[in-house]
Each structure stands twice: as structure tokens, then as C-alpha cells.
Design an enzyme around this catalytic site. Structure first.
Site, short mmCIF file in Angstrom:
data_model
loop_
_atom_site.label_atom_id
_atom_site.label_comp_id
_atom_site.label_asym_id
_atom_site.label_seq_id
_atom_site.Cartn_x
_atom_site.Cartn_y
_atom_site.Cartn_z
N GLU A 25 -13.06 5.69 6.13
CA GLU A 25 -11.91 6.15 6.91
C GLU A 25 -12.34 6.51 8.33
O GLU A 25 -13.41 7.07 8.55
CB GLU A 25 -11.28 7.37 6.23
CG GLU A 25 -10.04 7.92 6.94
CD GLU A 25 -8.87 6.96 6.98
OE1 GLU A 25 -8.99 5.90 7.64
OE2 GLU A 25 -7.83 7.26 6.38
N HIS B 234 -7.40 4.62 -4.47
CA HIS B 234 -8.60 5.08 -3.78
C HIS B 234 -8.75 6.59 -3.91
O HIS B 234 -7.77 7.34 -3.86
CB HIS B 234 -8.67 4.60 -2.33
CG HIS B 234 -7.60 5.06 -1.40
ND1 HIS B 234 -7.51 6.35 -0.91
CD2 HIS B 234 -6.60 4.38 -0.81
CE1 HIS B 234 -6.50 6.44 -0.07
NE2 HIS B 234 -5.91 5.26 0.01
N ASP C 163 -2.81 5.47 -2.74
CA ASP C 163 -3.63 6.62 -2.37
C ASP C 163 -3.64 7.62 -3.52
O ASP C 163 -2.59 7.97 -4.05
CB ASP C 163 -3.02 7.25 -1.11
CG ASP C 163 -3.88 8.32 -0.48
OD1 ASP C 163 -4.86 8.76 -1.11
OD2 ASP C 163 -3.57 8.73 0.65
N ASP D 65 -5.68 10.49 -3.12
CA ASP D 65 -6.30 11.66 -2.49
C ASP D 65 -7.70 11.93 -3.07
O ASP D 65 -8.51 11.04 -3.16
CB ASP D 65 -5.38 12.88 -2.63
CG ASP D 65 -4.26 12.87 -1.59
OD1 ASP D 65 -4.24 11.96 -0.74
OD2 ASP D 65 -3.40 13.76 -1.63
N ARG E 84 -13.41 6.01 -1.20
CA ARG E 84 -13.15 6.28 0.22
C ARG E 84 -14.00 7.46 0.69
O ARG E 84 -14.06 8.49 0.00
CB ARG E 84 -11.67 6.58 0.43
CG ARG E 84 -11.37 7.27 1.76
CD ARG E 84 -9.89 7.53 1.94
NE ARG E 84 -9.64 8.64 2.86
CZ ARG E 84 -8.43 9.03 3.27
NH1 ARG E 84 -7.36 8.38 2.85
NH2 ARG E 84 -8.30 10.06 4.09
N ASP F 19 0.79 15.48 5.76
CA ASP F 19 -0.26 15.11 4.82
C ASP F 19 -1.38 16.16 4.85
O ASP F 19 -2.44 15.95 5.42
CB ASP F 19 -0.80 13.73 5.18
CG ASP F 19 -1.82 13.21 4.18
OD1 ASP F 19 -1.92 13.79 3.09
OD2 ASP F 19 -2.52 12.22 4.50
N GLU G 183 -11.16 9.88 -2.57
CA GLU G 183 -11.94 10.23 -1.39
C GLU G 183 -12.86 11.42 -1.63
O GLU G 183 -12.81 12.08 -2.68
CB GLU G 183 -11.00 10.54 -0.23
CG GLU G 183 -10.18 11.80 -0.44
CD GLU G 183 -8.97 11.88 0.46
OE1 GLU G 183 -8.75 12.95 1.07
OE2 GLU G 183 -8.22 10.89 0.55
N CYS H 52 -4.78 14.35 6.32
CA CYS H 52 -4.78 12.95 6.73
C CYS H 52 -6.13 12.60 7.34
O CYS H 52 -6.69 13.37 8.15
CB CYS H 52 -3.66 12.70 7.74
SG CYS H 52 -3.76 11.07 8.54
N TYR I 1 0.84 -1.19 0.00
CA TYR I 1 0.00 0.00 0.00
C TYR I 1 0.88 1.25 0.00
O TYR I 1 1.69 1.43 0.91
CB TYR I 1 -0.91 0.03 1.23
CG TYR I 1 -1.68 1.32 1.37
CD1 TYR I 1 -2.61 1.70 0.39
CD2 TYR I 1 -1.48 2.18 2.44
CE1 TYR I 1 -3.31 2.89 0.49
CE2 TYR I 1 -2.18 3.38 2.55
CZ TYR I 1 -3.09 3.74 1.58
OH TYR I 1 -3.78 4.92 1.67
N ASN J 16 -8.54 0.70 7.28
CA ASN J 16 -7.24 1.34 7.46
C ASN J 16 -6.91 1.46 8.94
O ASN J 16 -7.67 2.06 9.70
CB ASN J 16 -7.26 2.73 6.82
CG ASN J 16 -5.93 3.46 6.96
OD1 ASN J 16 -4.88 2.85 7.09
ND2 ASN J 16 -5.97 4.78 6.92
#
Length: 301
Positions: free
Chosen positions: A192, A114, A87, A89, A162, A59, A116, A124, A44, A215
Site C-alpha cells: 500500500e 486482503h 477488503d 482490513d 497487504r 475509513d 493487512e 485508510c 473490488y 492500488n
């Protein structure tokens, strides 16, 4: 069936069989090599860890598409058949930018990405103060990724939706968003900051048969579920986003503090000489390729 050598297809096969896919978070070539050495069959690429490792920054929407794609291209190239979940974002913009993001990730050899529902000035998922876009804007991002995949010949990159809305709008809204994302083409759903094992189980049941990703970050919003505990809820993927990056911070602090105090790196090296170090990052592979091609440059190293 034997697992495919194509990473994205292999990940789909892994999701279709019993058990949970365990993917440790990596941030660079060295952490990826060590994860592979330890026998992990999926990796990942954490956005937080990559931002910290590549840029030395938190982040907070600082890393760009190019930062993530360059890192993913390198990591995926180390073991092309090992699935890399990465990721992405927010997709880095509107629908056309999300489509571009998926296309570049697919070209890089990423098996899954993913996307989001945070605003562009994201953070983050385990920090406070998050804001999310409307459900329709979130779904537009997922649709754009699906359209982009359909336009790539023979692409089966896995699209993971996500949501960070559980901490902002509540669990019920988060589940509705993920169900809607699955309905428009997301292959996997990722909630998340899930707070309890009961909420994770509820998520799995609500979204079935769509696979669910969990996660875990030590000290984060989600309790430190073990792989077995997550598997028992029915979750299909568990990622440990910061496992490598946090361990590196502790190891580096220890080694550099020792150097500062003692004036030598002898103890922190723990007997690892330069050749042993290079063996971690593929020395033998390079020697073998050179020899098989008829070269002799590395006959003695």
C-alpha cells in the site's frame, strides 16, 4: 481453457494468463451494477468506500466484519461468476477472528480478500499516521487465513497479503514482510502507498513469481498510474479503490445543488426515466425469470 464459473477459480485463471486484472472500486449494489454494465470482469469492494456508503463514516476502523460481509454477499450475488476482491482490513482480530473472517468471506462468494498489517485501530492506507504490528503478528494473520481456507472443502479463495509498512518502516521492510507472507501461503502481495513507478517495478521483481496488486487513488500516496503503466511493471492486479465513491460525491453534489437552486430535478436526470433507471439494476433479469417460471406479474411495466 474456458474461464470457470466459480469466481475464485476464475480469478486464479485470470492471474495466470497474460495482462493485468483491472478491478474498479465499488461500494454498493448500484456502483457494482454500473461497473458490470461498463464491461469490467472483476470488481473490488473497497473498505473505505463501503464504510462511507453503508455507514456515512470515514475509513477509521469503524466498519465491522458484518458490515463488510453483508455488502459482499449482496455484490457477489449480482454476478456470481465475476470475481469480487474484498477488503478485509486487519481480519478484525486475532488469528481465530481472521479465520472466521475468511470463512465468512468465502461463504459470501468473495473471490479474494486482503488482510493487512496495520494495528486494529487502522485507517485508510492513504492517510498519514499509520501504525503497523510486528512481522510475526502479521504472518500469524496470514497463516490463520491459510488454515481456514484449508478447512473449507473445495475452497480456493485467493489470499492477498497487504502491508502498510512502507510509510512507517521503509520499502525494504515492506518487501521483506510481503516475501515472508508469500512464504507462509499468501497468493498475492499488496504494498500500500507505493510512491513511484520504480518502487512498484522493484516490488514486482523482488516478489516474483508471486503476483503483485497495485492500488491507485487519485490524490493519494500512490501516483495515478494508468492500467498500461502498471502492467508494464509486471503488476497483475490494479484496483481503483475510490473511483465510484468519489464520482458519486461529485454527481450527487451537482444534482442536489441544481435541485436546491432550480426546484426541479429535470436537468440532472438527463432524460433517465424510472424504467431506464431500473434497467440499470436488473429490471429485465427479474422480468425474464418471472416469465420463464410461468408468471405474468411483470408482463407490462
Amino acid at each position: 481453457m474456458p474461464l470457470s464459473k466459480k469466481a475464485s477459480t476464475r480469478l486464479r485463471q485470470m492471474l495466470a494468463r497474460p495482462g493485468i486484472v483491472v478491478a474498479p472500486g465499488i461500494c454498493d449494489g448500484l456502483s457494482a451494477r454500473v461497473a458490470l454494465e461498463c464491461g469490467f470482469d472483476c470488481l473490488y469492494q473497497s473498505g473505505a468506500a463501503t464504510t462511507a456508503s453503508r455507514l456515512g463514516q470515514p475509513d477509521l476502523a469503524i466498519a465491522t466484519l458484518n458490515d463488510f460481509v453483508q455488502n459482499a454477499t449482496m455484490v457477489a450475488g449480482l454476478s456470481p461468476s465475476t470475481p469480487l476482491i474484498a477488503d478485509a482490513d486487519t481480519g478484525f482480530g486475532g488469528p481465530s477472528m481472521v479465520a472466521r473472517t475468511l470463512t465468512q468471506y468465502d461463504r459470501a462468494g468473495v473471490a479474494a480478500l486482503h488482510i493487512e498489517d496495520q494495528v486494529q485501530t487502522k485507517r485508510c492506507g492513504h492517510l498519514l499516521g499509520k501504525s503497523v504490528v510486528s512481522t510475526e503478528e502479521f504472518l500469524a494473520r496470514i497463516r490463520a487465513a491459510v488454515i481456514a481456507r484449508e478447512r473449507i472443502h473445495d475452497s480456493d479463495i485467493v489470499i492477498i497479503a497487504r502491508t502498510d509498512s512502507a510509510q512507517v518502516l521503509g520499502m525494504e521492510e515492506a518487501l521483506k514482510r510481503l516475501k515472508a507472507a508469500a512464504d507462509v501461503g499468501a497468493d498475492v502481495c499488496f504494498i500500500e502507498g507505493v510512491r513511484t513507478i520504480q518502487d512498484l517495478r522493484k516490488t514486482v521483481e523482488y516478489l516474483a513469481p508471486t503476483p503483485v496488486l497495485c492500488n491507485v487513488i487519485a490524490g493519494g500516496l500512490t501516483p495515478s498510474f494508468t492500467c498500461k503503466e502498471a502492467e508494464e511493471t509486471g503488476a497483475k492486479i490494479i484496483i481503483f479503490s475510490l473511483v465510484s465513491a468519489v464520482a458519486m460525491v461529485h454527481a450527487l453534489r451537482s444534482a442536489l445543488t441544481s435541485l436546491k437552486k432550480t426546484g426541479t430535478d429535470w436537468s440532472s436526470a438527463q432524460g433517465m426515466d424510472p424504467k431506464s433507471f431500473f434497467e440499470v439494476v436488473g429490471l429485465q433479469e427479474v422480468i425474464d425469470i418471472d416469465a420463464q417460471a410461468g408468471g405474468s406479474a411483470f408482463a407490462v411495466v
